[in-house]
Each structure stands twice: as structure tokens, then as C-alpha cells.
Write a protein that holds these residues in place. Structure first.
Motif, PDB file in Angstrom:
ATOM      1  N   TYR A  54       0.835  -1.199   0.000  1.00  0.00           N
ATOM      2  CA  TYR A  54       0.000   0.000   0.000  1.00  0.00           C
ATOM      3  C   TYR A  54       0.872   1.252   0.000  1.00  0.00           C
ATOM      4  O   TYR A  54       0.649   2.178  -0.780  1.00  0.00           O
ATOM      5  CB  TYR A  54      -0.899  -0.030   1.236  1.00  0.00           C
ATOM      6  CG  TYR A  54      -2.037   0.957   1.220  1.00  0.00           C
ATOM      7  CD1 TYR A  54      -3.312   0.558   0.857  1.00  0.00           C
ATOM      8  CD2 TYR A  54      -1.855   2.281   1.591  1.00  0.00           C
ATOM      9  CE1 TYR A  54      -4.379   1.454   0.859  1.00  0.00           C
ATOM     10  CE2 TYR A  54      -2.907   3.184   1.595  1.00  0.00           C
ATOM     11  CZ  TYR A  54      -4.164   2.757   1.228  1.00  0.00           C
ATOM     12  OH  TYR A  54      -5.195   3.654   1.231  1.00  0.00           O
ATOM     13  N   ARG A  57       2.770   1.652  -3.359  1.00  0.00           N
ATOM     14  CA  ARG A  57       1.859   2.078  -4.431  1.00  0.00           C
ATOM     15  C   ARG A  57       1.506   3.565  -4.280  1.00  0.00           C
ATOM     16  O   ARG A  57       1.524   4.319  -5.249  1.00  0.00           O
ATOM     17  CB  ARG A  57       0.592   1.216  -4.415  1.00  0.00           C
ATOM     18  CG  ARG A  57      -0.350   1.489  -5.551  1.00  0.00           C
ATOM     19  CD  ARG A  57      -1.519   0.507  -5.644  1.00  0.00           C
ATOM     20  NE  ARG A  57      -2.171   0.219  -4.397  1.00  0.00           N
ATOM     21  CZ  ARG A  57      -2.086  -0.946  -3.749  1.00  0.00           C
ATOM     22  NH1 ARG A  57      -1.364  -1.927  -4.230  1.00  0.00           N
ATOM     23  NH2 ARG A  57      -2.733  -1.140  -2.615  1.00  0.00           N
ATOM     24  N   ARG A  58       1.236   3.980  -3.070  1.00  0.00           N
ATOM     25  CA  ARG A  58       0.855   5.379  -2.826  1.00  0.00           C
ATOM     26  C   ARG A  58       2.023   6.320  -3.109  1.00  0.00           C
ATOM     27  O   ARG A  58       1.863   7.337  -3.767  1.00  0.00           O
ATOM     28  CB  ARG A  58       0.379   5.532  -1.385  1.00  0.00           C
ATOM     29  CG  ARG A  58      -0.208   6.885  -1.108  1.00  0.00           C
ATOM     30  CD  ARG A  58      -0.882   6.915   0.236  1.00  0.00           C
ATOM     31  NE  ARG A  58      -2.282   7.232   0.020  1.00  0.00           N
ATOM     32  CZ  ARG A  58      -3.171   7.362   0.983  1.00  0.00           C
ATOM     33  NH1 ARG A  58      -2.839   7.149   2.229  1.00  0.00           N
ATOM     34  NH2 ARG A  58      -4.404   7.694   0.704  1.00  0.00           N
ATOM     35  N   SER A  87      -6.768  -1.769  -4.057  1.00  0.00           N
ATOM     36  CA  SER A  87      -6.928  -0.889  -2.900  1.00  0.00           C
ATOM     37  C   SER A  87      -8.056  -1.382  -2.002  1.00  0.00           C
ATOM     38  O   SER A  87      -7.960  -1.307  -0.777  1.00  0.00           O
ATOM     39  CB  SER A  87      -7.170   0.565  -3.329  1.00  0.00           C
ATOM     40  OG  SER A  87      -8.459   0.737  -3.867  1.00  0.00           O
ATOM     41  N   ALA A  90      -6.730  -4.541  -0.148  1.00  0.00           N
ATOM     42  CA  ALA A  90      -5.780  -4.142   0.898  1.00  0.00           C
ATOM     43  C   ALA A  90      -6.510  -3.502   2.061  1.00  0.00           C
ATOM     44  O   ALA A  90      -6.192  -3.780   3.227  1.00  0.00           O
ATOM     45  CB  ALA A  90      -4.741  -3.172   0.323  1.00  0.00           C
ATOM     46  N   THR A  91      -7.494  -2.669   1.775  1.00  0.00           N
ATOM     47  CA  THR A  91      -8.247  -2.007   2.843  1.00  0.00           C
ATOM     48  C   THR A  91      -9.003  -3.030   3.681  1.00  0.00           C
ATOM     49  O   THR A  91      -8.988  -2.969   4.911  1.00  0.00           O
ATOM     50  CB  THR A  91      -9.218  -0.962   2.257  1.00  0.00           C
ATOM     51  OG1 THR A  91      -8.459  -0.003   1.518  1.00  0.00           O
ATOM     52  CG2 THR A  91     -10.008  -0.266   3.335  1.00  0.00           C
ATOM     53  N   GLN A 118       2.226   7.393   6.098  1.00  0.00           N
ATOM     54  CA  GLN A 118       1.155   8.109   5.410  1.00  0.00           C
ATOM     55  C   GLN A 118       1.102   9.568   5.865  1.00  0.00           C
ATOM     56  O   GLN A 118       0.939  10.470   5.040  1.00  0.00           O
ATOM     57  CB  GLN A 118      -0.192   7.433   5.672  1.00  0.00           C
ATOM     58  CG  GLN A 118      -0.305   6.095   4.969  1.00  0.00           C
ATOM     59  CD  GLN A 118      -1.683   5.529   5.148  1.00  0.00           C
ATOM     60  OE1 GLN A 118      -2.536   5.741   4.285  1.00  0.00           O
ATOM     61  NE2 GLN A 118      -1.927   4.859   6.252  1.00  0.00           N
TER      62      GLN A 118
END
Length: 189
Positions: A54, A57-58, A87, A90-91, A118
Motif C-alpha cells: 500500500y 503504491r501510494r 486498494s 488491501a483495505t 502516510q
């Protein structure tokens, strides 16, 4: 881990027991236990892997864009789980396993890293936007980063539960960001 991930996303922890994982992987429960004597360790590795994917990717999405407003827009869009997307999976996985952080230090440590990275990324974008004069921050960049992450986290469960349309979730998230950054372009995005 891939089998455990799939089962956790599709069925939750109740459908990702040792016997379920072994059966889906085509091995014996003893074989799974050999590598993971405690199933919570498999869950912790699965959680850590999802966090890493995650975050990568972000960060990659943001780094491919030069304009801070568009970076923020894309960063926030990635935080809204879309049906049939990585997404969303993953969430769901992160939500499913987050409760274990209360008792499982490895998951708690991954969760702290996930949150910190984040927040750092949001803050970098906000600081860049402020320096470039394209964002007028209503409070410190760290506080705005914290608020945006809270909105993102709070909106995720209603989206994956089907109570909130992803497009509406993104609209609300972008409006919140626009309000906090004085950036009308986010609302149009």
C-alpha cells in the motif's frame, strides 16, 4: 501468505483458520504450522506485506506527479477503496487484521509504521503546496495530514461495507482537503 490474504479478504478471520489456509494451499495443517507455529505470526506477516504494498503504491503514484494539488488529489483517491481493486482488497485486509494490534505487537508495529509514513507523505505534499503558493493551509501541515488520514480511515469502513458509494466518499474527502488547504481545484477534481 497469498492464500491467507485471499481468505482473510473474502471470509475474514473466521474463514482463515489454520485448517482453511492449509486446505486452500493444498498442504497439511502441520506444514503451515511448521512455518507459522502461531497463526497470529502469519497474520502479522500478511499485514506487514499489505502495508508495504500500500505504501509503495501510494508513494509511487505521488512521485509520478509534479504538481502538489494533483499529488494530494491522487493520494486521496488511492485511499478510497474501489470495488474490484487492489486498494479495496488491501483495505479489507488491513481493517480485518487491525483489531489484532491490541494483542499482537508485530501488527501494532506495522500499523504504527503505516500511519507514520502516510502522515509523512501527506505532510510532504502539503508543505510543497504551501511553499509553491498553491495551498493556503488552515493549520499546521501535520495537523491537516492527521485530519485527512482520519477522514480516509473513517470513510473506508462504510465504503467496503457498501453503505457509502466510493465516488461520494472521494467527493467528501476532496472537499475536506479543499477546505483545509484553501484549494478549490481539489473540489473540481
Amino acid at each position: 501468505m497469498a492464500v491467507a490474504t485471499g481468505l482473510l479478504v473474502r471470509h475474514g478471520q473466521g474463514g482463515a483458520r489454520l485448517i482453511d489456509i492449509a486446505e486452500a494451499a493444498g498442504v497439511t495443517p502441520a506444514a503451515v504450522s511448521y512455518y507459522y507455529p502461531d497463526l497470529s505470526d502469519l497474520y502479522a506477516d500478511t499485514y506487514a506485506s499489505a502495508v508495504e504494498q500500500y505504501l509503495v503504491r501510494r508513494r509511487e503514484r505521488v512521485q509520478s506527479i509534479s504538481e502538489p494539488v494533483e499529488q494530494l488529489s491522487q493520494c486521496l483517491a488511492l485511499g478510497v477503496p474501489q470495488e474490484h481493486s487492489s486498494s479495496r482488497a488491501a483495505t479489507v485486509l488491513l481493517i480485518e487484521l487491525s483489531a489484532l494490534a491490541i494483542r499482537q505487537e508485530r501488527i501494532a508495529a506495522s500499523g504504527r509504521r503505516f500511519e507514520a509514513e502516510q502522515l509523512d507523505l501527506f505532510q510532504e505534499i502539503l508543505d510543497a503546496g504551501s511553499r509553491a503558493g498553491v495551498m493556503e493551509l488552515s493549520m499546521s501541515s501535520r495537523d491537516i495530514a492527521r485530519a485527512l488520514l482520519a477522514v480516509e480511515d473513517g470513510i473506508a469502513i462504510p465504503v467496503v461495507a457498501g453503505r457509502l458509494d466510493p465516488a461520494e466518499a472521494l467527493r467528501v474527502t476532496l472537499r475536506t482537503a479543499a477546505s483545509l488547504t484553501g484549494t478549490r481545484a481539489l473540489v473540481a477534481g
